[in-house]
Scaffold this motif. Structure first.
Motif, short mmCIF file in Angstrom:
data_model
loop_
_atom_site.label_atom_id
_atom_site.label_comp_id
_atom_site.label_asym_id
_atom_site.label_seq_id
_atom_site.Cartn_x
_atom_site.Cartn_y
_atom_site.Cartn_z
N SER A 137 12.46 -7.78 -0.24
CA SER A 137 11.57 -7.76 -1.57
C SER A 137 10.69 -6.70 -1.34
O SER A 137 10.56 -6.64 -0.54
CB SER A 137 12.07 -8.98 -1.67
OG SER A 137 10.64 -9.33 -2.86
N SER A 138 9.19 -7.90 -1.43
CA SER A 138 8.47 -6.92 -1.05
C SER A 138 7.44 -7.88 -1.52
O SER A 138 7.28 -8.93 -2.57
CB SER A 138 7.78 -5.94 -2.78
OG SER A 138 6.44 -5.61 -1.94
N VAL A 139 5.43 -7.73 -0.39
CA VAL A 139 4.85 -8.91 -1.89
C VAL A 139 4.95 -8.84 -3.34
O VAL A 139 3.91 -9.78 -3.98
CB VAL A 139 3.51 -8.63 -0.99
CG1 VAL A 139 3.23 -7.23 -1.29
CG2 VAL A 139 2.88 -9.48 -1.22
N ALA A 140 5.24 -7.41 -3.46
CA ALA A 140 4.97 -7.30 -5.10
C ALA A 140 6.27 -8.58 -5.68
O ALA A 140 6.03 -8.45 -7.18
CB ALA A 140 5.30 -6.01 -5.12
N THR A 144 2.12 -10.38 -8.67
CA THR A 144 2.44 -9.40 -9.82
C THR A 144 0.52 -8.66 -9.98
O THR A 144 -0.10 -9.10 -9.86
CB THR A 144 2.37 -9.56 -11.28
OG1 THR A 144 3.95 -10.69 -11.84
CG2 THR A 144 2.84 -8.24 -12.63
N TYR A 145 0.04 -6.65 -10.13
CA TYR A 145 -0.75 -6.57 -10.37
C TYR A 145 -0.76 -5.43 -11.10
O TYR A 145 0.77 -5.21 -11.77
CB TYR A 145 -0.92 -5.98 -8.06
CG TYR A 145 0.05 -5.20 -7.86
CD1 TYR A 145 0.32 -3.59 -8.34
CD2 TYR A 145 1.89 -6.04 -7.13
CE1 TYR A 145 1.39 -3.08 -7.60
CE2 TYR A 145 2.24 -4.59 -6.23
CZ TYR A 145 2.64 -3.65 -6.57
OH TYR A 145 3.30 -2.88 -6.05
N PRO A 146 -2.01 -5.32 -11.84
CA PRO A 146 -1.96 -4.24 -12.57
C PRO A 146 -1.24 -2.74 -12.30
O PRO A 146 -1.77 -2.65 -10.92
CB PRO A 146 -3.55 -3.82 -12.32
CG PRO A 146 -4.52 -5.52 -11.69
CD PRO A 146 -2.93 -5.58 -11.24
N VAL A 150 7.16 -2.97 -14.08
CA VAL A 150 7.98 -3.93 -13.41
C VAL A 150 8.73 -2.94 -12.09
O VAL A 150 8.84 -4.47 -12.16
CB VAL A 150 8.48 -2.22 -14.58
CG1 VAL A 150 9.58 -2.27 -14.65
CG2 VAL A 150 7.97 -2.39 -15.93
N TYR A 151 7.92 -2.53 -11.22
CA TYR A 151 8.01 -2.80 -9.99
C TYR A 151 8.05 -4.35 -9.57
O TYR A 151 8.55 -4.77 -8.72
CB TYR A 151 7.57 -1.66 -9.06
CG TYR A 151 7.31 -1.93 -7.75
CD1 TYR A 151 8.51 -1.38 -7.00
CD2 TYR A 151 6.80 -2.84 -6.92
CE1 TYR A 151 8.81 -1.81 -5.77
CE2 TYR A 151 6.69 -2.80 -4.94
CZ TYR A 151 8.36 -2.27 -5.31
OH TYR A 151 8.24 -2.75 -3.75
N CYS A 152 6.15 -4.61 -10.13
CA CYS A 152 6.80 -6.20 -9.43
C CYS A 152 7.90 -7.06 -10.07
O CYS A 152 8.41 -8.15 -9.79
CB CYS A 152 5.18 -7.30 -9.67
SG CYS A 152 3.90 -5.79 -8.99
N PRO A 181 7.80 -7.15 2.34
CA PRO A 181 6.20 -6.03 3.36
C PRO A 181 5.34 -6.10 2.31
O PRO A 181 6.01 -6.27 1.21
CB PRO A 181 7.61 -5.59 3.68
CG PRO A 181 8.72 -5.58 3.50
CD PRO A 181 8.92 -6.30 2.18
N GLY A 182 4.36 -6.12 3.22
CA GLY A 182 2.93 -5.65 2.25
C GLY A 182 2.68 -3.94 2.91
O GLY A 182 4.14 -3.24 2.01
N ALA A 183 1.61 -3.67 2.60
CA ALA A 183 1.69 -1.76 2.85
C ALA A 183 2.56 -1.32 4.30
O ALA A 183 1.48 -1.87 5.14
CB ALA A 183 0.21 -2.04 3.00
N GLU A 187 7.54 6.71 2.73
CA GLU A 187 8.06 7.05 1.57
C GLU A 187 7.70 6.65 0.01
O GLU A 187 7.23 8.30 -0.81
CB GLU A 187 8.93 9.13 1.66
CG GLU A 187 9.49 9.93 2.38
CD GLU A 187 10.81 9.96 2.50
OE1 GLU A 187 11.82 9.48 1.70
OE2 GLU A 187 11.32 10.34 3.53
N PHE A 188 7.77 5.42 0.25
CA PHE A 188 6.91 5.28 -1.17
C PHE A 188 6.24 5.05 -2.06
O PHE A 188 5.99 6.06 -2.77
CB PHE A 188 6.85 2.74 -0.26
CG PHE A 188 6.39 2.50 -1.27
CD1 PHE A 188 7.52 1.95 -1.70
CD2 PHE A 188 5.22 2.31 -2.02
CE1 PHE A 188 7.19 0.80 -2.90
CE2 PHE A 188 5.20 1.61 -2.76
CZ PHE A 188 6.08 0.50 -3.76
N SER A 189 4.94 5.59 -1.56
CA SER A 189 3.81 5.97 -2.29
C SER A 189 4.03 7.04 -2.82
O SER A 189 4.11 7.83 -3.68
CB SER A 189 2.46 5.89 -1.29
OG SER A 189 2.25 4.60 -1.63
C1 8X3 Z 1 5.56 -2.19 -1.50
C2 8X3 Z 1 4.33 -2.82 -1.65
O1 8X3 Z 1 2.60 -3.98 -3.11
O2 8X3 Z 1 2.53 -1.55 -2.30
O3 8X3 Z 1 6.85 -2.47 -1.81
O4 8X3 Z 1 3.81 -2.43 -4.04
S1 8X3 Z 1 3.33 -2.97 -2.90
#
Ligand code: 8X3
Length: 250
Positions: A137-140, A144-146, A150-152, A181-183, A187-189
């Motif tokens: 999953s993700s901290v996302a 939810t962040y601005p 949809v990712y969140c 995970p957080g940051a 290659e995610f970004s």
């Molecule tokens: C990746 C973490 O919070 O940068 O899942 O989207 S975040």
């Protein structure tokens, strides 16, 4: 007997680091991805440490997932650990400016893909009355962040699926671990920002981000606990991070 682990998204980032960590534990590995050259390279590299087989399929396509996993021999099909690591973010913008194609990729990959692969693996685990499913999953998925709705949402779905799987599968001897995970610098970004390196690099500037190996360490911890222990949920943030977008940058 060595444990058998199937890892999706094994050709990069957290999936790849988990494959490496599992190879060090002598687990037999089924590495899944969409990029054949990377799978071949990984098979050769990790094949020096343990027994490795690879499967090339797109998690978003149920027929491909089902048929591909069914090509495994009966021996390989006795999967002990499933790590659902495939997934990504595509685009980052206010929801009214979002691209439906990007939404599809996130919902299909992060949610449907996780369901499809799990569906192909869970019945065998139920029959054998053992198994461990680790969902990335993700901290996302927790906040939810601005510009990330949809990712969140896709990761919030992973959280719900991890909880639901645990409720349905515990009685069959199957553990479910949700890893958030957080940051993490992967290659995610670059994928999220569609190759815009300057924008991607900025995400990790001014603090020390997590590495894929940091997350793999947590996954190893979760899958090596004794039978009477279930790690249900772990949130792993960077040292300078207090929340999804609360990062202390120098
Ligand atoms: C990746 C973490 O919070 O940068 O899942 O989207 S975040």
């Amino acid at each position: 007997m060595a444990r058998i682990a199937l890892i999706t998204g094994a050709t990069s980032g957290i999936g790849r680091a988990t494959a490496e960590a599992f190879a060090d534990l002598d687990f037999n590995l089924i590495l899944c991805g969409r990029r054949q050259e990377r799978l071949d390279e990984l098979q050769e590299y990790l094949g020096a440490k343990t027994t490795v087989t690879t499967l090339n399929f797109d998690v978003r396509n149920w027929v491909e997932v089902y048929e591909s996993i069914n090509t495994l021999t009966e021996e390989w099909k006795a999967i002990d650990i499933l790590v659902n690591s495939a997934g990504n973010a595509y685009g980052m913008s206010a929801i009214q400016d979002g691209e439906p194609d990007d939404w599809d990729q996130m919902i299909d990959g992060n949610v449907q893909g996780l369901l499809y692969v799990s569906k192909a693996v869970m019945p065998g685990m139920v029959t054998r009355k053992k198994g461990h499913i680790v969902n990335l999953s993700s901290v996302a998925g927790k906040e939810t962040y601005p510009n990330g709705a949809v990712y969140c949402a896709s990761k919030a779905a992973v959280e719900a699926l991890s909880n639901g799987m645990r409720l349905d599968l515990t009685q069959h001897g199957i553990k479910v671990t949700n890893i958030a995970p957080g940051a993490v610098e992967t290659e995610f970004s670059m994928v999220r920002f569609k190759g815009d390196k300057e924008r991607a690099d900025k995400i990790y500037q001014g603090f020390t981000p997590l590495t894929p190996e940091d997350i793999a360490d947590s996954i190893v911890f979760a899958v090596t606990t004794p039978a009477h222990v279930t790690i249900a949920d772990m949130t792993i943030l960077a040292g300078a991070q207090a929340g999804a977008q609360t990062i202390h940058r120098k």
